[in-house]
Design a protein around this motif. Structure first.
Motif, PDB file in Angstrom:
ATOM      1  N   LEU A 118       3.166  -8.309   4.493  1.00 20.26           N
ATOM      2  CA  LEU A 118       1.776  -8.268   4.027  1.00 20.26           C
ATOM      3  C   LEU A 118       1.715  -8.122   2.504  1.00 20.26           C
ATOM      4  CD1 LEU A 118       0.249  -5.932   6.764  1.00 20.26           C
ATOM      5  CD2 LEU A 118      -0.425  -8.305   6.347  1.00 20.26           C
ATOM      6  N   LEU A 119       2.543  -7.247   1.963  1.00 16.03           N
ATOM      7  CA  LEU A 119       2.533  -7.022   0.523  1.00 16.03           C
ATOM      8  C   LEU A 119       3.036  -8.235  -0.250  1.00 16.03           C
ATOM      9  CD1 LEU A 119       3.762  -3.332   0.302  1.00 16.03           C
ATOM     10  CD2 LEU A 119       1.487  -4.201  -0.215  1.00 16.03           C
ATOM     11  N   ARG A 120       3.973  -8.970   0.344  1.00 16.35           N
ATOM     12  CA  ARG A 120       4.502 -10.150  -0.337  1.00 16.35           C
ATOM     13  C   ARG A 120       3.392 -11.172  -0.581  1.00 16.35           C
ATOM     14  NH1 ARG A 120       8.333 -10.844   2.908  1.00 16.35           N
ATOM     15  NH2 ARG A 120       9.712  -9.414   1.818  1.00 16.35           N
ATOM     16  N   LEU A 121       2.494 -11.331   0.382  1.00 11.89           N
ATOM     17  CA  LEU A 121       1.363 -12.242   0.217  1.00 11.89           C
ATOM     18  C   LEU A 121       0.243 -11.606  -0.598  1.00 11.89           C
ATOM     19  CD1 LEU A 121       0.738 -14.124   3.600  1.00 11.89           C
ATOM     20  CD2 LEU A 121       1.168 -15.122   1.347  1.00 11.89           C
ATOM     21  N   ALA A 122      -0.155 -10.401  -0.240  1.00  9.33           N
ATOM     22  CA  ALA A 122      -1.289  -9.753  -0.896  1.00  9.33           C
ATOM     23  C   ALA A 122      -1.000  -9.423  -2.352  1.00  9.33           C
ATOM     24  CB  ALA A 122      -1.672  -8.479  -0.149  1.00  9.33           C
ATOM     25  N   GLY A 123       0.272  -9.278  -2.694  1.00 10.40           N
ATOM     26  CA  GLY A 123       0.641  -8.966  -4.068  1.00 10.40           C
ATOM     27  C   GLY A 123       0.291 -10.040  -5.067  1.00 10.40           C
ATOM     28  N   ARG A 124      -0.157 -11.219  -4.580  1.00 12.81           N
ATOM     29  CA  ARG A 124      -0.600 -12.269  -5.495  1.00 12.81           C
ATOM     30  C   ARG A 124      -1.999 -12.011  -6.037  1.00 12.81           C
ATOM     31  NH1 ARG A 124       3.204 -14.150  -7.784  1.00 12.81           N
ATOM     32  NH2 ARG A 124       1.693 -15.585  -8.689  1.00 12.81           N
ATOM     33  N   ALA A 125      -2.620 -10.912  -5.636  1.00 12.82           N
ATOM     34  CA  ALA A 125      -3.949 -10.570  -6.151  1.00 12.82           C
ATOM     35  C   ALA A 125      -3.876 -10.390  -7.671  1.00 12.82           C
ATOM     36  CB  ALA A 125      -4.454  -9.292  -5.487  1.00 12.82           C
ATOM     37  N   PRO A 126      -4.972 -10.678  -8.379  1.00 16.23           N
ATOM     38  CA  PRO A 126      -4.977 -10.540  -9.840  1.00 16.23           C
ATOM     39  C   PRO A 126      -5.238  -9.099 -10.271  1.00 16.23           C
ATOM     40  CG  PRO A 126      -7.097 -11.357  -9.095  1.00 16.23           C
ATOM     41  CD  PRO A 126      -6.230 -11.239  -7.864  1.00 16.23           C
ATOM     42  N   SER A 127      -4.776  -8.761 -11.473  1.00 17.88           N
ATOM     43  CA  SER A 127      -5.056  -7.454 -12.060  1.00 17.88           C
ATOM     44  C   SER A 127      -4.997  -7.580 -13.572  1.00 17.88           C
ATOM     45  CB  SER A 127      -4.039  -6.406 -11.584  1.00 17.88           C
ATOM     46  OG  SER A 127      -2.711  -6.795 -11.899  1.00 17.88           O
ATOM     47  N   ALA A 128      -5.746  -6.737 -14.260  1.00 19.38           N
ATOM     48  CA  ALA A 128      -5.756  -6.762 -15.717  1.00 19.38           C
ATOM     49  C   ALA A 128      -4.348  -6.534 -16.261  1.00 19.38           C
ATOM     50  CB  ALA A 128      -6.707  -5.682 -16.245  1.00 19.38           C
ATOM     51  N   HIS A 129      -3.926  -7.380 -17.195  1.00 18.56           N
ATOM     52  CA  HIS A 129      -2.581  -7.314 -17.801  1.00 18.56           C
ATOM     53  C   HIS A 129      -1.471  -7.461 -16.758  1.00 18.56           C
ATOM     54  CE1 HIS A 129      -4.667  -6.404 -21.363  1.00 18.56           C
ATOM     55  NE2 HIS A 129      -4.214  -5.196 -21.655  1.00 18.56           N
ATOM     56  N   ASN A 130      -1.819  -7.903 -15.541  1.00 18.11           N
ATOM     57  CA  ASN A 130      -0.837  -8.016 -14.458  1.00 18.11           C
ATOM     58  C   ASN A 130      -0.125  -6.678 -14.223  1.00 18.11           C
ATOM     59  OD1 ASN A 130       0.669  -9.254 -12.399  1.00 18.11           O
ATOM     60  ND2 ASN A 130       2.232 -10.023 -13.805  1.00 18.11           N
ATOM     61  N   THR A 131      -0.919  -5.603 -14.218  1.00 16.47           N
ATOM     62  CA  THR A 131      -0.346  -4.274 -14.014  1.00 16.47           C
ATOM     63  C   THR A 131      -0.046  -3.979 -12.546  1.00 16.47           C
ATOM     64  OG1 THR A 131      -2.557  -3.304 -13.851  1.00 16.47           O
ATOM     65  CG2 THR A 131      -1.524  -3.318 -16.036  1.00 16.47           C
ATOM     66  N   GLN A 132      -0.745  -4.666 -11.619  1.00 18.56           N
ATOM     67  CA  GLN A 132      -0.532  -4.479 -10.180  1.00 18.56           C
ATOM     68  C   GLN A 132      -0.613  -2.988  -9.812  1.00 18.56           C
ATOM     69  OE1 GLN A 132       3.000  -6.984  -8.945  1.00 18.56           O
ATOM     70  NE2 GLN A 132       2.971  -7.461 -11.141  1.00 18.56           N
ATOM     71  N   PRO A 133      -1.768  -2.363  -9.975  1.00 14.93           N
ATOM     72  CA  PRO A 133      -1.852  -0.907  -9.835  1.00 14.93           C
ATOM     73  C   PRO A 133      -1.907  -0.394  -8.402  1.00 14.93           C
ATOM     74  CG  PRO A 133      -4.015  -1.817 -10.316  1.00 14.93           C
ATOM     75  CD  PRO A 133      -3.041  -2.965 -10.392  1.00 14.93           C
ATOM     76  N   TRP A 134      -2.010  -1.265  -7.413  1.00 14.39           N
ATOM     77  CA  TRP A 134      -2.199  -0.836  -6.034  1.00 14.39           C
ATOM     78  C   TRP A 134      -0.909  -0.295  -5.411  1.00 14.39           C
ATOM     79  CZ3 TRP A 134      -3.866  -5.722  -7.784  1.00 14.39           C
ATOM     80  CH2 TRP A 134      -2.846  -6.700  -7.844  1.00 14.39           C
ATOM     81  N   THR A 135      -1.087   0.647  -4.520  1.00 11.56           N
ATOM     82  CA  THR A 135       0.019   1.143  -3.690  1.00 11.56           C
ATOM     83  C   THR A 135      -0.500   1.214  -2.254  1.00 11.56           C
ATOM     84  OG1 THR A 135      -0.566   3.473  -4.009  1.00 11.56           O
ATOM     85  CG2 THR A 135       0.986   2.510  -5.571  1.00 11.56           C
ATOM     86  N   VAL A 136       0.339   0.836  -1.300  1.00 13.19           N
ATOM     87  CA  VAL A 136      -0.045   0.843   0.109  1.00 13.19           C
ATOM     88  C   VAL A 136       1.017   1.610   0.875  1.00 13.19           C
ATOM     89  CG1 VAL A 136      -0.590  -0.548   2.141  1.00 13.19           C
ATOM     90  CG2 VAL A 136      -1.190  -1.390  -0.142  1.00 13.19           C
ATOM     91  N   ALA A 137       0.560   2.523   1.722  1.00 17.38           N
ATOM     92  CA  ALA A 137       1.487   3.347   2.516  1.00 17.38           C
ATOM     93  C   ALA A 137       0.996   3.422   3.951  1.00 17.38           C
ATOM     94  CB  ALA A 137       1.579   4.747   1.923  1.00 17.38           C
ATOM     95  N   PRO A 138       1.920   3.544   4.917  1.00 22.12           N
ATOM     96  CA  PRO A 138       1.504   3.713   6.319  1.00 22.12           C
ATOM     97  C   PRO A 138       0.599   4.928   6.467  1.00 22.12           C
ATOM     98  CG  PRO A 138       3.854   3.277   6.177  1.00 22.12           C
ATOM     99  CD  PRO A 138       3.386   3.523   4.767  1.00 22.12           C
ATOM    100  N   SER A 139      -0.378   4.816   7.369  1.00 18.35           N
ATOM    101  CA  SER A 139      -1.322   5.905   7.589  1.00 18.35           C
ATOM    102  C   SER A 139      -1.856   5.830   9.008  1.00 18.35           C
ATOM    103  CB  SER A 139      -2.490   5.803   6.596  1.00 18.35           C
ATOM    104  OG  SER A 139      -3.485   6.741   6.868  1.00 18.35           O
ATOM    105  N   GLY A 140      -1.772   6.911   9.735  1.00 20.51           N
ATOM    106  CA  GLY A 140      -2.320   6.941  11.080  1.00 20.51           C
ATOM    107  C   GLY A 140      -1.532   6.079  12.044  1.00 20.51           C
ATOM    108  N   ALA A 141      -2.216   5.606  13.069  1.00 24.05           N
ATOM    109  CA  ALA A 141      -1.578   4.810  14.119  1.00 24.05           C
ATOM    110  C   ALA A 141      -1.396   3.374  13.654  1.00 24.05           C
ATOM    111  CB  ALA A 141      -2.411   4.860  15.399  1.00 24.05           C
ATOM    112  N   LEU A 142      -0.333   3.141  12.908  1.00 23.86           N
ATOM    113  CA  LEU A 142       0.027   1.805  12.427  1.00 23.86           C
ATOM    114  C   LEU A 142      -1.002   1.211  11.481  1.00 23.86           C
ATOM    115  CD1 LEU A 142       1.461   0.235  15.717  1.00 23.86           C
ATOM    116  CD2 LEU A 142       2.687   1.429  13.891  1.00 23.86           C
TER     117      LEU A 142
END
Length: 320
Positions: A8-32
């Motif tokens: 999921l991150l490999r595809l979603a990581g193509r999202a744009p961000s200012a200066h290409n900083t890519q500030p998002w972090t995603v972690a497992p949470s709850g039931a999958l």
């Protein structure tokens, strides 16, 4: 990290961000499910103190992650975080759903979208394509269309302001990847992404180094650097401005406009159009006021749109 999340991150990581900083972090949470947060070390506190660009970028990532989940057959829905969760840094949650997110966009379109900072062919955005771009926001924001030459003098002023501010230049310098061997950097802005030749990239790196910048700033460096990009809007093309009736009371209110912005860019790309963000136009207080008066609303994002003369560079991502 699970294989599913990595995909999921490999595809979603193509999202744009200012200066290409890519500030998002995603972690497992709850039931999958997954929780979306952001990394303060990848924010831009000087250039984006109100976190406008940060939350627009996080909204774009939410849309990209949703499209990626649909493309990979992972049924997820988005839940925006409450105030208490946001205090802990959680922006949204992706939770298991009964069906996949419904979207017209594919994995190939998600992976293929690029920003283009080089020359564009002359020509304004057709009415029919503009109408589709407006529809991408689904009412979460407005969209204004104007001519490039109208905003060209304001961009000159905003660039002089940007390059003349030592704190802004220091923050920009942190995200520039201009030295030899940095073209493979996985974040930030490379010389190729900025459409600079090797000589131009080395020269920009040299004049923005702290010692050189302090020496050259009093003798017109900001004006010279602004002049070097003067042609960006001095042709007959289109600029789009994402608008809101009022300034958001909370940056989290920008998540939905950010999702719409990314759908807008994917819609334009489907028709062969590229985009080039010009955030400095509204980062600079004086030119931001001019843009607001021109569009008759609060500007959230500004970008030019057109058909690039050359093939845009595919910027690297941390998740590649």
């Amino acid at each position: 990290m699970s294989t599913e999340l990595a995909d999921l991150l490999r595809l979603a990581g193509r999202a744009p961000s200012a200066h290409n900083t890519q500030p998002w972090t995603v972690a497992p949470s709850g039931a999958l499910g997954y929780a979306l947060s952001w990394d303060p070390a990848r924010a831009l506190p000087v250039g984006d103190p109100g976190r406008r660009d940060l939350f627009l970028g996080l909204g774009a990532f939410v849309e990209a992650f949703s499209i990626a989940s649909a493309a990979l057959g992972v049924p997820l829905r988005v839940e925006c975080a409450g105030a208490s969760e946001r205090e802990r840094g959680v922006v949204a949650r992706f939770v298991r759903a009964d069906e996949c997110y419904r979207t017209p966009f594919t994995a190939a379109e998600l992976a293929g979208r690029r920003s283009a900072r080089g020359a564009y062919e002359p020509g304004v955005l057709p009415d029919a394509v503009f109408a589709q771009a407006v529809g991408a926001f689904a009412g979460s924001a407005g969209l204004w269309r104007g001519g490039t030459r109208v905003l060209a003098p304001l961009l000159d002023e905003a660039d002089r302001w940007m390059f003349g501010d030592p704190a802004l230049v220091g923050e920009l310098r942190r995200w520039l990847r201009l030295r030899a061997g940095r073209e493979s950097a996985r974040d930030g802005l490379t010389g190729r992404a900025l459409v600079l030749s090797g000589v131009e990239a080395r020269a920009l790196h040299a004049v923005l180094r702290p010692g050189a910048y302090r020496m050259l700033r009093p003798v017109g460096l900001a004006r010279a650097l602004a002049a070097s990009s003067r042609g960006v809007l001095r042709y007959d093309g289109s600029v789009l401005v994402v608008t809101a009736p009022a300034a958001p009371g909370d940056p989290a209110e920008l998540l939905e406009p950010g999702r719409g912005l990314f759908r807008c860019w994917l819609t334009l790309a489907r028709h062969g159009y590229a985009t080039h963000p010009l955030s400095q136009l509204i980062d600079c207080a004086r030119t931001g006021e001019e843009v607001a008066g021109l569009v008759g609303a609060v500007p959230l994002a500004v970008f030019r749109v057109g058909r690039p003369v050359g093939e845009p560079v595919r910027s690297a991502r941390l998740t590649d």
